[in-house]
Design an enzyme around this catalytic site. Sequence first.
Site, short mmCIF file in Angstrom:
data_model
loop_
_atom_site.label_atom_id
_atom_site.label_comp_id
_atom_site.label_asym_id
_atom_site.label_seq_id
_atom_site.Cartn_x
_atom_site.Cartn_y
_atom_site.Cartn_z
N ASP A 9 1.92 174.36 41.72
CA ASP A 9 1.16 175.49 42.25
C ASP A 9 1.82 176.01 43.52
O ASP A 9 1.29 175.86 44.62
CB ASP A 9 -0.30 175.07 42.49
CG ASP A 9 -1.04 174.83 41.19
OD1 ASP A 9 -0.69 175.47 40.18
OD2 ASP A 9 -1.97 173.99 41.17
N LYS A 31 3.00 171.26 35.28
CA LYS A 31 2.14 172.38 34.93
C LYS A 31 2.67 173.64 35.59
O LYS A 31 2.89 173.66 36.81
CB LYS A 31 0.72 172.10 35.42
CG LYS A 31 -0.14 173.33 35.37
CD LYS A 31 -1.37 173.26 36.24
CE LYS A 31 -1.65 174.63 36.80
NZ LYS A 31 -3.07 174.90 37.03
N ASP A 58 -0.50 176.45 31.91
CA ASP A 58 -1.96 176.45 32.14
C ASP A 58 -2.42 177.85 32.50
O ASP A 58 -2.71 178.16 33.66
CB ASP A 58 -2.28 175.45 33.27
CG ASP A 58 -3.78 175.29 33.49
OD1 ASP A 58 -4.56 175.63 32.58
OD2 ASP A 58 -4.16 174.83 34.57
N LYS A 60 -5.03 179.29 30.94
CA LYS A 60 -6.47 179.35 30.62
C LYS A 60 -6.81 180.65 29.90
O LYS A 60 -7.60 181.47 30.38
CB LYS A 60 -7.30 179.20 31.88
CG LYS A 60 -7.12 177.86 32.56
CD LYS A 60 -8.10 177.63 33.68
CE LYS A 60 -7.91 176.29 34.34
NZ LYS A 60 -6.61 176.08 34.99
N ILE A 64 -9.74 188.48 23.13
CA ILE A 64 -10.07 188.62 21.71
C ILE A 64 -9.08 187.77 20.90
O ILE A 64 -7.98 187.47 21.37
CB ILE A 64 -10.05 190.10 21.27
CG1 ILE A 64 -8.66 190.71 21.48
CG2 ILE A 64 -11.13 190.89 22.01
CD1 ILE A 64 -8.50 192.10 20.86
N THR A 113 -13.28 171.79 36.81
CA THR A 113 -13.64 170.66 37.69
C THR A 113 -14.12 171.13 39.06
O THR A 113 -14.61 170.34 39.85
CB THR A 113 -12.43 169.72 37.86
OG1 THR A 113 -11.25 170.51 38.07
CG2 THR A 113 -12.23 168.86 36.65
N ARG A 172 -8.16 162.89 42.73
CA ARG A 172 -7.91 162.71 44.15
C ARG A 172 -7.68 161.24 44.48
O ARG A 172 -8.59 160.43 44.39
CB ARG A 172 -9.12 163.21 44.96
CG ARG A 172 -9.29 164.74 44.94
CD ARG A 172 -8.14 165.39 45.69
NE ARG A 172 -8.20 166.84 45.68
CZ ARG A 172 -7.61 167.63 44.77
NH1 ARG A 172 -6.95 167.11 43.76
NH2 ARG A 172 -7.67 168.94 44.88
N GLY A 201 -2.13 168.42 41.81
CA GLY A 201 -1.38 169.42 42.56
C GLY A 201 -1.35 169.12 44.04
O GLY A 201 -0.45 168.42 44.55
N ARG A 202 -2.35 169.62 44.78
CA ARG A 202 -2.32 169.56 46.24
C ARG A 202 -2.13 168.18 46.84
O ARG A 202 -1.40 168.05 47.84
CB ARG A 202 -3.56 170.26 46.81
CG ARG A 202 -3.46 171.77 46.66
CD ARG A 202 -4.80 172.45 46.82
NE ARG A 202 -5.68 172.14 45.71
CZ ARG A 202 -6.90 172.65 45.55
NH1 ARG A 202 -7.38 173.48 46.47
NH2 ARG A 202 -7.63 172.35 44.51
O1 C5P Z 1 -4.46 170.84 43.61
P1 C5P Z 1 -5.27 170.17 42.55
O2 C5P Z 1 -4.87 168.75 42.27
O3 C5P Z 1 -6.75 170.35 42.72
O4 C5P Z 1 -4.85 170.96 41.24
C1 C5P Z 1 -5.47 170.78 40.02
C2 C5P Z 1 -4.76 171.64 39.03
O5 C5P Z 1 -5.44 171.54 37.78
C3 C5P Z 1 -4.75 173.11 39.42
O6 C5P Z 1 -3.47 173.59 39.08
C4 C5P Z 1 -5.83 173.74 38.56
O7 C5P Z 1 -5.49 175.05 38.16
C5 C5P Z 1 -5.85 172.82 37.35
N1 C5P Z 1 -7.13 172.74 36.65
C6 C5P Z 1 -8.30 172.36 37.26
N2 C5P Z 1 -9.47 172.32 36.55
C7 C5P Z 1 -9.48 172.61 35.25
C8 C5P Z 1 -8.28 172.97 34.62
C9 C5P Z 1 -7.11 173.01 35.36
O8 C5P Z 1 -8.29 172.06 38.45
N3 C5P Z 1 -10.57 172.51 34.56
#
Ligand code: C5P
Length: 248
Positions: A9, A31, A58, A60, A64, A113, A172, A201-202
């Site tokens: 990201d 991703k 990803d 999402k 249609i 989430t 986390r 990600g973060r």
């Molecule tokens: O930074 P973090 O660990 O929160 O990133 C989670 C990643 O998962 C993000 O790239 C987010 O777009 C993706 N994601 C999510 N929840 C979902 C589907 C994908 O957080 N239901």
Amino acid sequence: MTELIVALDVSSLSEAERILGELKGQVSFYKVGLRLFTAEGKNAVELVQKFGGKVFLDLKMMDIPQTVGDAILEAGKLGAYSVSLYLWGGIRMLEAASRVQNRPKLWGVTVLTSLGDEDLKSFDVRDIKNLVKDLAHMGEGLLDGYVCSGQELQVFQNGFKKKPTLIVPGVRPAGSPIGDQKRVVTPAEAAKQGADFIVVGRPILATAEPAKMVDSILHELKSGSVASTLDPSGVPAGTRSTAKGAGG
Ligand code: C5P
């Protein structure tokens, strides 16, 4: 064994290249999501592939049936391993996606989430687990996997003809800031509950030493317990909160 997908990201190819370089040999699945794909398009996918990595695209998707089917065809041409699409797009959209030849794996997004019970109140949703279950059953036989929170993994243990691939974002490590996520679990919890993949990600991108954080996460996935070496360095003091007890 639960596999790690690192969410790239970031906003540019050069930043992505730096992360890919730092994690070379440690991580082989990335991703590419809305931010990087909007900024850099298919070059981002090609960059990961140049590093020998697999891509979870990803985006999402929800539109249609024809539009989603056509987009998935293009994702297949890019060589993406998997793409995400919203189960909320309905059964006809899912059918159109599943009919595409030479397509990537289809991973259905259940409930983000970042949403908690209070976010869904106005829709008269009984509880998130039931919603996840209903959505997942709609995709049965059409999709290859489901994206859900680690708090809902048990939903998939019974009632499915074949155990689907389960992909868990909102992960986390203890000590990492939760940010905008709500239904979070630790890597160890996701592994214990049967996640096939976690998307992180973060917690990795925001540390001064991403490779060290990845080491801790991989250790946690393997051992099922929190890595003693975990050090969320680079996280500004005062923004820290623990993942434990933050679920909703
Ligand atoms: O930074 P973090 O660990 O929160 O990133 C989670 C990643 O998962 C993000 O790239 C987010 O777009 C993706 N994601 C999510 N929840 C979902 C589907 C994908 O957080 N239901």
